[in-house]
Design an enzyme around this catalytic site. Structure first.
Site, PDB file in Angstrom:
ATOM      1  N   SER A  65       0.569  -1.147  -0.244  1.00  0.00           N
ATOM      2  CA  SER A  65      -0.171   0.229   0.204  1.00  0.00           C
ATOM      3  C   SER A  65       1.091   1.680  -0.033  1.00  0.00           C
ATOM      4  CB  SER A  65      -1.106   0.153   1.021  1.00  0.00           C
ATOM      5  OG  SER A  65      -1.794   0.920   1.285  1.00  0.00           O
ATOM      6  N   ASP A 280      -6.191   2.167  -2.936  1.00  0.00           N
ATOM      7  CA  ASP A 280      -7.475   1.900  -2.903  1.00  0.00           C
ATOM      8  C   ASP A 280      -7.909   3.287  -1.502  1.00  0.00           C
ATOM      9  OD1 ASP A 280      -5.538   1.322  -0.115  1.00  0.00           O
ATOM     10  OD2 ASP A 280      -6.775  -0.444  -0.161  1.00  0.00           O
ATOM     11  N   ALA A 371     -10.431   8.884   7.716  1.00  0.00           N
ATOM     12  CA  ALA A 371     -10.256   9.550   7.857  1.00  0.00           C
ATOM     13  C   ALA A 371      -9.122  10.074   6.294  1.00  0.00           C
ATOM     14  CB  ALA A 371      -9.781  10.676   8.863  1.00  0.00           C
ATOM     15  N   ASN A 372      -8.815   8.918   6.343  1.00  0.00           N
ATOM     16  CA  ASN A 372      -7.119   8.944   5.500  1.00  0.00           C
ATOM     17  C   ASN A 372      -7.467   8.768   3.934  1.00  0.00           C
ATOM     18  OD1 ASN A 372      -7.869   6.847   4.816  1.00  0.00           O
ATOM     19  ND2 ASN A 372      -6.338   5.389   7.078  1.00  0.00           N
TER      20      ASN A 372
END
Ligand code: 16G
Ligand code: ZN
Length: 530
Positions: A65, A280, A371-372
């Protein structure tokens, strides 16, 4: 016969290299890439067992990621596109940590305990991000899958959400979409173009944006999308893969540092998007004429979506129960807005997508966002059916039918399997277009409380345990009282500490009304855990 096959499992190339215990954490196994080969091999074995037990295709994604390029990781995706079931996370952790001498007996034990019928066919759908280490790790996984006679369907370089999509489509026999990348692009882009029809711009909305693709796989997917979208949306891609992955760019960097990415051609008041290394997560941002940075994070995206869905439901005279799921990291202003202005329930759950996804399933329409920037919307089957009927019901007014048709297209452009940066981007663009808003107008929905995050390296992060969705420390004893004492001195103050599920660190979050107080607040809290 079975026993004979299992003996072949021990592979000299994939002997256990390290003695440290590694955990299947929030995002699977994630560590330095060079420590992962035997782990991938064993996860290949496990994916076959999981596929057999579920009698369905399982996904295996190789990615770390937003982490640095020298890291990598692996996670398994369950048949309906969800994260691996918690009890199997434990099985995965055990399997990866046993000594080579116990590998065969551990596999035998899993087969027995889980009552696995070894004659069932196993399919494992594999994908990887753009990391240099990913092909080698894929080979390791494929070797593991094939030694247990599993069938590999490899899709090469894909975003994490694309792999989730492919798993769901494979298991639902095309009901959700075609199980190909073309099927993915066509489904999402057609829905997007359909809502927009011929009018590309609208009011303050201009169909052009700047995208920071974190030098990851999202750059490839965005270029592909551009072909399908044609002139309906111009995506100017930066950090498209030529620079270092996630280095001073990408959604995580932009969100945590609250600065624009590097190698990015900023235009003042212009809509910008940042996605992470496996696409994502997504955040929006812009800089104003004074060069001030403005962030529109996952909370802002969630509230925009919630408000628009509420409007469409009203216009179509359809009544469903809407709910919004957040984590402790959600800005206090967003939660206030959702509860008091939108009057939609807002539920707080522990960090990690599986928690948000599970909770969102409780609602007819469940919106979830961290929130990310990781989030999506889930629609119950019955809801989709009712909306489809409403679109063609002659008893309904043209307005109602149009609103229902917009809802249906929105459902089609959303990747319901998991947070999908590019699908979320199409959705946000659709809503801004419908409202005729530029990014400043959107930002005005509510004002974020100033907030900050810190991380503290500790020897043993597990000395901190939390409850109440990560908002309260249970151990060490007394720590929460100390935090409460500090926080109570600040207007609209809130702070929490929790052990990271992906790194050996403690994370600290704080927010309060006055920006000038924020540093003192967070440092005082951080000093408590040093
Ligand atoms: C992983 C999670 C993300 C979470 C983050 C927290 C998934 C797919 N991803 O990236 O949702 O916000 O971990 O990391 O679940 P932390 O525990 O290190 O703060
Ligand atoms: Zn990611």
């Amino acid at each position: 016969m079975e026993h004979f096959q299992l003996k072949n499992i021990l592979n000299i190339k994939y002997m256990k290299k390290y003695s440290d215990n590694i955990q299947y954490g929030t995002a699977g196994f994630r560590t330095k890439a060079n420590a992962l080969e035997y782990i991938l091999y064993r996860m290949g074995l496990l994916a076959v067992l999981r596929s057999k037990v579920k009698n369905a295709a399982i996904g295996l994604m190789i990615t770390a990621s937003h982490n640095i390029g020298s890291d990598n990781g692996v996670k398994l995706i369950d048949p309906a596109g969800e994260m691996l079931e918690a009890s199997w996370e434990q099985i995965a952790t055990n399997l990866v940590n046993v000594e080579d001498a116990n590998l065969v007996s551990t596999i035998e034990h899993i087969i027995k305990e889980e009552n696995i019928n070894m004659s069932v066919d196993a399919i494992v759908i594999t994908g990887r991000d753009t990391r240099e280490s990913s092909p080698t790790l894929l080979n390791a996984a494929v070797t593991g899958i094939e030694v247990l006679y599993g069938i590999v369907q490899d899709f090469g370089i894909v975003t994490t959400p694309q792999l989730h999509y492919l798993v769901v489509c494979t298991n639902t026999k095309n009901n959700y979409g075609n199980p190909t990348l073309h099927g993915y692009y066509i489904k999402l882009s057609e829905a997007f173009k359909h809502v927009r029809q011929k009018q590309i711009n609208n009011g303050q909305y201009v169909a052009e944006l700047l995208l920071d693709a974190a030098n990851g796989v999202g750059g490839i997917a965005a270029k592909e999308f551009q072909k399908y979208l044609g002139t309906t949306l111009a995506i100017n891609i930066y950090n498209d893969g030529n620079g270092e992955l996630n280095y001073m760019c990408g959604a995580d960097y932009v969100k945590v540092q609250q600065v624009p990415p590097v190698n990015f051609s900023l235009k003042s008041n212009f809509r910008c998007v940042s996605i992470d290394g496996d696409a994502d997560r997504i955040v929006y941002f812009y800089t104003d004429e004074d060069n001030k940075f403005h962030l529109l994070d996952g909370d802002k995206i969630a509230t925009l979506i919630a408000e628009y869905l509420k409007e469409l439901l009203k216009e179509s005279h359809l009544s469903f129960q809407l709910g919004l799921v957040q984590t402790a990291y959600a800005n206090g202003s967003s939660t206030d807005y959702i509860l008091n202005v939108l009057q939609i329930p807002a539920i707080c759950v522990s960090t990690g997508i599986k928690h948000l996804h599970n909770k969102a399933l409780d609602f007819d329409i469940g919106i979830y966002f961290e929130a990310n920037g990781h989030g999506t919307v889930l629609f119950k089957e019955t809801v989709v059916k009712t909306i489809k009927e409403a679109v063609i019901n002659p008893k309904r007014s043209t307005n109602e039918k149009e609103a229902a048709s917009k809802l249906l297209n929105i459902i089609n452009m959303i990747n319901q399997t998991v947070g999908d940066a590019l699908s979320d981007m199409l959705l946000v663009e659709t809503i801004l277009h419908a409202k005729g808003w530029d990014i400043m107008e959107w930002e005005k929905m509510y004002e974020d409380l100033p907030n900050k995050q810190l991380k503290v390296k500790v020897n043993n992060k597990s000395i901190i345990t939390t409850a109440n969705a990560g908002r309260q420390c249970i151990t060490p004893e007394g720590l929460q009282d100390e935090i409460d004492k500090i926080v109570s001195q600040y207007k609209k103050g809130r702070s929490f500490v929790r052990p990271s599920g992906t790194e050996d660190i403690i994370r600290i979050y704080a927010e309060c009304e006055n920006l000038c107080d924020l540093n003192k607040l967070i440092i005082d809290v951080a000093l408590l855990v040093y």
